[in-house]
Structures are given as structure tokens and as C-alpha cells.
Design an enzyme around this catalytic site. Structure first.
Site, short mmCIF file in Angstrom:
data_model
loop_
_atom_site.label_atom_id
_atom_site.label_comp_id
_atom_site.label_asym_id
_atom_site.label_seq_id
_atom_site.Cartn_x
_atom_site.Cartn_y
_atom_site.Cartn_z
N LYS A 154 0.85 -1.19 0.00
CA LYS A 154 0.00 0.00 0.00
C LYS A 154 0.89 1.25 0.00
CE LYS A 154 -0.63 0.99 4.91
NZ LYS A 154 -0.21 2.40 4.89
N HIS A 184 -0.25 -5.59 6.30
CA HIS A 184 0.50 -6.34 7.32
C HIS A 184 -0.30 -6.55 8.60
CE1 HIS A 184 1.53 -2.22 8.68
NE2 HIS A 184 1.69 -2.77 9.87
N LYS A 188 -0.88 -10.16 11.78
CA LYS A 188 -0.61 -10.10 13.21
C LYS A 188 -1.27 -11.28 13.93
CE LYS A 188 0.12 -5.12 13.64
NZ LYS A 188 1.45 -5.20 14.28
N GLU A 222 -0.72 6.02 17.07
CA GLU A 222 0.73 6.09 17.02
C GLU A 222 1.21 7.31 17.80
OE1 GLU A 222 2.47 4.91 12.95
OE2 GLU A 222 0.55 5.84 12.45
N ASP A 241 -4.24 6.36 4.29
CA ASP A 241 -3.11 5.58 4.79
C ASP A 241 -3.54 4.47 5.74
OD1 ASP A 241 -0.29 5.08 5.00
OD2 ASP A 241 -0.30 6.04 6.96
N HIS A 246 -6.23 -0.70 6.61
CA HIS A 246 -6.07 -1.41 7.88
C HIS A 246 -7.36 -1.48 8.69
CE1 HIS A 246 -1.93 -1.54 6.94
NE2 HIS A 246 -1.56 -0.39 7.46
N LYS A 346 -1.80 10.08 14.36
CA LYS A 346 -0.39 10.24 14.69
C LYS A 346 -0.23 11.24 15.84
CE LYS A 346 1.62 8.95 10.25
NZ LYS A 346 2.31 7.77 10.84
#
Length: 496
Positions: A154, A184, A188, A222, A241, A246, A346
Site C-alpha cells: 500500500k 500487514h 498479526k 501512534e 493511509d 487497515h 499520529k
């Protein structure tokens, strides 16, 4: 050597492969892909004949590239996992080809390097999406794609139109069953345990529906900022993003119906049904149910950090969002009326990724008001920084009277399973090598997600639209808390 033993596996005979890593000197290759391949090599999960061919424009020969790997990859591998013999064996798998991915004529050197290469070819695109189509076209023209697989990182496009254009172009060279669109988070361990939890235990399945679930929260937060990627991030933002891929993928796994089997298309069919059942957001619904934020100056772990607009590569008048919180609804019989609250950002107060399933309280309490408190029964699936599952229930405190308090049933994977956990990229790369598609995103899934976020993207493009500012080190704009308050609930960290 690591004190923990590698996870036991029951995989079939290992297959030879030729793993071609485009962007072989880039940040993703150094941070994630090569460390994951080393871990798989160290654990004996790669066929002895498997080879890794790094490709980049950087002026290096093979020895120079191995020195580059020593300098940039080895420090990112946990010291406790470094085994000198295993490391040397891993370096022995690696070779290097210098080429310009934008110049089709330069692929002749790659074709020559692969002339006698073992096993199935895997082309990993650890590059910007602008190079996906030129690389795939050049691979097709060089006759290198038959029986091969291609892995696409991505972001796959900037919106539905650009994503469709990339998929169309790549699809003319590779068939859908050759294309691995990687997310990803799907690799997990805790996400994998969602399947086990839901479909391997009769305890939860009868409760996994609107009659018993009050709300669901999915958070990926994050502490980091854009970390030198301002040029990229300012053209992307948190919605593209993180939410489009996700968070919607995690939501689809939480909400999906039990698949007929764990075959790739059976699993992905059920995720697709969830994405297609998402209630569309338009106009006023976007203003009411979506919060857009951007971080200002603040403090993270006691250290001052700059505002987003002061980051290198970011415009001084940027309206790019670094935070998104939204309410989604799945319009089907299982989930109708249950709000799914998704949040990512973020420069937030902590690095955490978790799924919180809040069950409804008892309809009437004979044990006092505590039993009617929201959150007294919940399931928390933690994805990072450590992976765990916690079930909250009420129990009587010791002593006189009937005083209730929360108790926890915990499964901390690193304590219960006394062997090393497999990282997400390692699992996903092994699945690519073995030809397993279940943990990768199918084209129709991806397009359904883009269609759902497209009205939000368009709404935010209006000149009068601007993100709400929030101080770094907090949990985002106050409007995020207000969003949940309107539904008589709050984010998990706000309960205390």
C-alpha cells in the site's frame, strides 16, 4: 541466541523460490522485509535452495549490497535473535542487480540473473505505487511473469479511480490469483486469533451479534509523527493511509459471517459482504459521524514535538488529516444498529492498536448499579504494542455485602506460549512463498473500501473544509470524544 524457541509449525515440504525485491535499498526493505526473511531463514522455514535477489537503482555490486545489508538490516534485527552461522547463511542467499525500474531495457540484466534461478518467482514491490505499473509491464515484456507472483504494497492508488487504473494495468500482466495485495495488520497474531476466537469457540458465536453487542471500537494510534515522510504523507493522510485499508480490514474480520472454510476466497467473500453492507455516508452524515484532525505542537514522552505543518515536506497551509475518528454501521441482520467506532492518528498519547467489543449490560440488576455500568462485560483484543486478549466480567469483592468489581481473564501470548512469536511480515512472506492468498486483499475488497471512503474524500476537498487541531500527546480533537458521547459511550481510555 533467543531463549524462546521458534513457534512449532506443521507446514508442508518447503518450496524453492526466487524472491525478487524491488526497492532493495529502501526503508521498507531494510526495516521489515529483509528482517522478516532472516527470521524465517533462522527458524528453518525457508527451503535451502531459496534465493533473494535485491533490485535497486543504487550503484552497488553484490558485495557492496551485502555490506549495505550488514549496516542497515542487522541493527534492526533483535540482538537476541542473531546467530552468526544463521546470519552468514542468510547473506549467502542474497544477490543484487542494479537497474532503473523506469527503463524497460534495463530488465535484460534481471532476466539474465533469473535464467537459472530456482523455484517460483516472487516479485515484491517495495517501491512507490507510481512504479508498480512500469515494473509489471517491463516484467511482462521480458517474459518473466509466467507462474510468478507479485506482491503490491500500500498505498495502491490515491482514490478509487487511480486504484482501478493500477489494478487494470497489473491485471493485464498478472492474473488475480498471482496478485498479493499486502496489509500487514492481517498477519498479526492477534488478528489471526480473531478467527480462532470466533469460529473455534461456541462460547462467543451466539453473542457476536446485535442482540448482545452494544458497540465496537477499533483503534490504531501512534506516538510517532510523519518521521521524515512529509512529502508522501501530505499527499496521503490518515484516511487513505490507515482507514481505507487497515481499519476497514480489521472491521470486516470482526463483523464477517463464518466462512464455509478457511480457503482464501471463502474468507475474502465474507469480508467483501461486510464492506458492501457498510452504510454509505453523505453530506450531513459525514459532518456528524466523521472527525478529521491534525496535530499541533505538544509533548510526547516528555519531549516537545513540532506541529504537523512544521514537518519537512509539509505545506504551511496543509489541510491533510493526521487523525480520523468515525462511526460506521453494517446494514445486515447481524449488526443493524450497532455502531462501529474507528479511530487512528499520529502523535497521540500512546502507541496502541486494539479492538474493543462492548457487550450489553444485564437488562435488570438485583446487585446494584455496578452491574448496569457500561463496559462491565467486554472483550479487548490488543494488537500492539503487545498482543493479548482480555475478557472483562464482574465478580463479588471478598468480604461482607455484595460489592462488584471488574475482574479479567487474560491471554498474554508471550507468557502463555513459550516460544517466539512470528512477526506479521514473516507470516505473510511465508504465505506468499507457499502460494496462500487468504491473508491478502482481493481486488473487489479493495474497491469496495475505496467506494465507501470516496464520499468522505470528496467532502473534505471542499475549500471550507479544514481539520480540527489537537495537541500532540493527547487522544485527538475533542470532537472525537463528542462523537461517542452522542451515543452514550466513550473511548476506552476515557472511562478512568
Amino acid at each position: 541466541m533467543n531463549a524462546m524457541t521458534p513457534a512449532p509449525t506443521s507446514q508442508p515440504d518447503l518450496l524453492d523460490f526466487s524472491f525478487v525485491l524491488f526497492g532493495g535499498t529502501g526503508d521498507l526493505a531494510m526495516r521489515k522485509i529483509l528482517p522478516a526473511l532472516y527470521a524465517a531463514h533462522r527458524d528453518g522455514m525457508l527451503a535451502p535452495g531459496g534465493k533473494i535477489l535485491a533490485v535497486a537503482i543504487t550503484a552497488l555490486d553484490c558485495n557492496g549490497y551485502l555490506a549495505w545489508v550488514e549496516e542497515h538490516v542487522k541493527p534492526r534485527v533483535p540482538e537476541s535473535t542473531i546467530d552468526d552461522a544463521a546470519w552468514l547463511g542468510f547473506l549467502g542467499r542474497i544477490s543484487y542487480v542494479r537497474l532503473d525500474a523506469a527503463q524497460p531495457d534495463s530488465f535484460a540484466s534481471l532476466a539474465e540473473a533469473l535464467r537459472n534461478a530456482p523455484g517460483r518467482r516472487i516479485f515484491y514491490m517495495a517501491t512507490g505505487p507510481a512504479l508498480f505499473v512500469p515494473i509489471c509491464s517491463a516484467l511482462g515484456a521480458a517474459g518473466l511473469t509466467e507462474g510468478a507472483s507479485v506482491v503490491l504494497e500500500k498505498p495502491l492508488g490515491h482514490d478509487l479511480e487511480s486504484s482501478t487504473a493500477i489494478n487494470d494495468a497489473v491485471g493485464r500482466i498478472f492474473s488475480e490469483d498471482q496478485i498479493y495485495r499486502i496489509d500487514h495488520y492481517l498477519g498479526k497474531e492477534a488478528v489471526q486469533n480473531l478467527f480462532a476466537l470466533r469460529f473455534g469457540n461456541s462460547l462467543f458465536e451466539p453473542l457476536w451479534r446485535r442482540e448482545w453487542v452494544e458497540s465496537i471500537q477499533i483503534t490504531v494510534a501512534e506516538e510517532l509523527g510523519v518521521e521524515g515522510r512529509g512529502n508522501f504523507y501530505d499527499q496521503t493522510g490518515a484516511l487513505r493511509d490507515m482507514v481505507q485499508n487497515h481499519l476497514l480490514q480489521l472491521m470486516s474480520i470482526v463483523a464477517m459471517e463464518p466462512p464455509q472454510s478457511m480457503d482464501a476466497d471463502a474468507v475474502r467473500d465474507e469480508k467483501l459482504r461486510v464492506l458492501r453492507a457498510l452504510k454509505p455516508l453523505r453530506g450531513d452524515e459525514i459532518r456528524q459521524n466523521v472527525v478529521r484532525g491534525q496535530y499541533q505542537t505538544g509533548s510526547i514522552n516528555g519531549a516537545g514535538v513540532p506541529a504537523y505543518r512544521s514537518e519537512a515536506g509539509v505545506g504551511m497551509d496543509s489541510r491533510t488529516e493526521t487523525f480520523v475518528a468515525l462511526k460506521a454501521e453494517v446494514e445486515n441482520w447481524r449488526w443493524a444498529g450497532v455502531p462501529f467506532f474507528l479511530r487512528t492518528g499520529k502523535r497521540l498519547a500512546a502507541r496502541v492498536a486494539e479492538i474493543v467489543v462492548n457487550f450489553r449490560t444485564v437488562p435488570h440488576s438485583t446487585l446494584g448499579p455496578t452491574a448496569l455500568r457500561p463496559g462491565s462485560n467486554r472483550l479487548m483484543i490488543r494488537l500492539q504494542p503487545t498482543e493479548s486478549i482480555r475478557l472483562t466480567a464482574l465478580a463479588k469483592q471478598p468480604g461482607l455485602g455484595m460489592t462488584l468489581q471488574d475482574v479479567y481473564l487474560d491471554l498474554a501470548f508471550d507468557q502463555f506460549f513459550q516460544h517466539e512469536r512470528m512477526e506479521a511480515y514473516q507470516r505473510l512472506l511465508l504465505d506468499v512463498i507457499a502460494g496462500r492468498l487468504a491473508l491478502f486483499v482481493r481486488r473487489d475488497e479493495q474497491e469496495a473500501a475505496w467506494k465507501w471512503v470516496a464520499p468522505i474524500i470528496d467532502h473534505w476537498a471542499a475549500p471550507e473544509s479544514a481539520p480540527k487541531l489537537y495537541a500532540s500527546g493527547t487522544w485527538g480533537p475533542a470532537a472525537s470524544s463528542a462523537l461517542l458521547a452522542r451515543h452514550n459511550t466513550c473511548w476506552l481510555e476515557e472511562e478512568n
